[in-house]
Design a protein around this motif. Structure first.
Motif: not given
Length: 83
Positions: A5, A7-8, A13, A18, A20-23, A35
């Motif tokens: 994941k 995180r921003y 952000k 968002v 956070e997001e998966p990658f 991203i």
């Protein structure tokens, strides 16, 4: 290829829309390309940002040389003002 994941924080952000997001990516350079695709403002923020990989700073290492392990958390830290 690892999954994890991202995180921003702060302006990152806001630009990502968002927290956070998966990658899925093999290294930090590939992740940054993925991203920021079709996200111009996030791309501008990311170019000025520093990164933590599971809490450890990336520093000045070339992003292509930063291999991402399975389950890793990548944090995008834009420059912060103040003190």
């Amino acid at each position: 290829m690892a999954t994890g994941k991202v995180r921003y924080w702060a302006a990152a952000k806001d630009a990502a829309g968002v927290a956070e997001e998966p990658f899925e990516a093999a290294n930090l350079a590939e992740l940054m390309t993925k991203i920021t695709a079709d996200r111009d403002e996030l791309g501008r923020v990311v170019r000025r940002s520093s990164f933590l990989i599971d809490g450890a700073p990336v520093g000045r290492r070339a992003h292509g040389s930063v291999v991402l392990e399975e389950g890793v958390t990548v944090e995008v830290l834009p420059p912060f003002a103040g003190g």
